[in-house]
Motif scaffolding. Sequence first.
Motif, short mmCIF file in Angstrom:
data_model
loop_
_atom_site.label_atom_id
_atom_site.label_comp_id
_atom_site.label_asym_id
_atom_site.label_seq_id
_atom_site.Cartn_x
_atom_site.Cartn_y
_atom_site.Cartn_z
N GLY A 20 0.81 -1.21 0.00
CA GLY A 20 0.00 0.00 0.00
C GLY A 20 0.84 1.26 0.00
O GLY A 20 1.99 1.29 -0.45
N THR A 21 0.27 2.34 0.49
CA THR A 21 0.98 3.61 0.62
C THR A 21 0.43 4.36 1.82
O THR A 21 -0.76 4.27 2.12
CB THR A 21 0.84 4.47 -0.65
OG1 THR A 21 1.51 5.72 -0.46
CG2 THR A 21 -0.62 4.75 -0.98
N THR B 191 0.75 8.34 -5.51
CA THR B 191 1.61 9.12 -6.39
C THR B 191 1.87 8.36 -7.68
O THR B 191 1.63 7.14 -7.77
CB THR B 191 2.95 9.44 -5.71
OG1 THR B 191 3.70 8.21 -5.56
CG2 THR B 191 2.74 10.08 -4.35
N GLU B 192 2.42 9.06 -8.67
CA GLU B 192 2.74 8.41 -9.95
C GLU B 192 3.75 7.29 -9.74
O GLU B 192 3.69 6.25 -10.42
CB GLU B 192 3.29 9.44 -10.94
CG GLU B 192 2.26 10.45 -11.42
CD GLU B 192 1.10 9.81 -12.17
OE1 GLU B 192 1.34 8.86 -12.94
OE2 GLU B 192 -0.05 10.26 -11.96
N GLN C 9 -10.41 8.27 -8.56
CA GLN C 9 -9.12 8.63 -9.12
C GLN C 9 -7.95 7.84 -8.57
O GLN C 9 -6.85 7.93 -9.10
CB GLN C 9 -8.83 10.12 -8.96
CG GLN C 9 -8.54 10.56 -7.53
CD GLN C 9 -9.77 11.06 -6.81
OE1 GLN C 9 -10.88 10.66 -7.15
NE2 GLN C 9 -9.59 11.94 -5.84
N ASP C 10 -8.17 7.07 -7.51
CA ASP C 10 -7.07 6.25 -7.01
C ASP C 10 -7.44 4.76 -6.96
O ASP C 10 -6.86 3.94 -7.66
CB ASP C 10 -6.53 6.75 -5.67
CG ASP C 10 -7.60 7.10 -4.66
OD1 ASP C 10 -8.75 6.65 -4.81
OD2 ASP C 10 -7.28 7.83 -3.70
N LEU C 11 -8.44 4.39 -6.17
CA LEU C 11 -8.71 2.97 -6.00
C LEU C 11 -9.40 2.34 -7.21
O LEU C 11 -8.98 1.29 -7.70
CB LEU C 11 -9.54 2.76 -4.73
CG LEU C 11 -8.92 3.37 -3.47
CD1 LEU C 11 -9.65 2.91 -2.23
CD2 LEU C 11 -7.45 3.05 -3.37
N THR D 163 -6.35 14.34 -12.14
CA THR D 163 -7.38 13.61 -11.42
C THR D 163 -8.56 13.30 -12.33
O THR D 163 -9.10 12.19 -12.31
CB THR D 163 -7.86 14.44 -10.21
OG1 THR D 163 -6.79 14.56 -9.28
CG2 THR D 163 -9.04 13.76 -9.52
N ALA D 164 -8.95 14.28 -13.14
CA ALA D 164 -10.06 14.06 -14.07
C ALA D 164 -9.73 12.95 -15.06
O ALA D 164 -10.59 12.10 -15.38
CB ALA D 164 -10.37 15.35 -14.82
#
Length: 371
Positions: free
Chosen positions: A51-52, A57-58, A86-88, A119-120
Amino acid sequence: MRILYFTRADSVHDQRFLAALAESGHEGFVLRLRPGEYPTPSGITPLEWSGTKSQLTENDIPRLTQELSDILKEVQPDLVHAGPLQDLAFLVARTGFTPLLSMSWGFDLMHDVLVSADTAEKARFALGHSTRLITDAHCSAAQAVRMGFDPEKICIFPWGVDLAHFTPASARVRGAVWRERHGWGDRRVLLCLRSWEPNYGVDVLLHAFVQAAQKDDSLRLILLGDGSQHEELLSILQEAQVSDKVFLGGRVPNQDLITYYGAADLYVTPSHVDGSSVSLMEAMACGLPSIASDIPANAEWIAEGQSGWLFPDGDHHSLAELLLKISSFDLPAAGARARKVAEKRADWQRNKQLLFLCWEQALTSSKGGSQ
């Protein structure tokens, strides 16, 4: 069905979803972006990975995509329920896994995609690889459609609250004791428990409260929560010398919030960004009328002059004017109407059946069945 629930960390909302999954009859798993010691309901299997500890991040994306692919191959879920977008949901989409039920958390579609092109792009990628989308508000659904998502594949699911726990009678009993103990029995008491973060506009409320309290000495404020704006918000109160009119309660367990709903005359939610606010639903369930910023999500719940009142988002002067009019409001009637709205639209026991239906629809869609 084997369902993997993928979230950032842990919240009251996550616990509610996981409890529903545990009782659904499906085999449930949970994976969290940020590893840690989190309570997990009996019957749900927590999964471990690197995980983080902070925002995705990229540099994290290649590593986590590969780890997630390995987890999916090992667990072999029939469905992944993942969000924010935008992440999961984005990470799941990158693995190519299907069926993916992406979930909007409100802020992702109503704020993040509007202020960040990256993000979009990630949210649009996730939507483009989602079997279905689950969201808690019509305004979020509309934004997904504007981004190209098929409206026929959206499940609108107001999260809801426990109407048997959050009741007007229970709230009044506990709240009366609290008010008497603090000597606020004859005061006009406001309540806000939004996080002390920029999206939630608590600073707007404090500026309005200072302005109104200087003219109406009967006003009092219960302010719960905490966050990154801690020092800024406390300085507003200290500089205006109104700290003696404000109760700072910190973070309060969800089951104990009913005392504060009962102690208040009005609930205030000054959010700049929101989906269907669970705290707003809880307040309404307790028969507590609200004053809310006029963002689309709040307007879906608050009928002006009926179950509460709206003010222009970010306008603390207008909010102060409303606070000075409280004595002219029929608060008991507005509170009774608020409870009726909660009973009709915010019943978690009924609404979670929609969650189960969304899972079934996502699985059926992936197999080529009707949607």
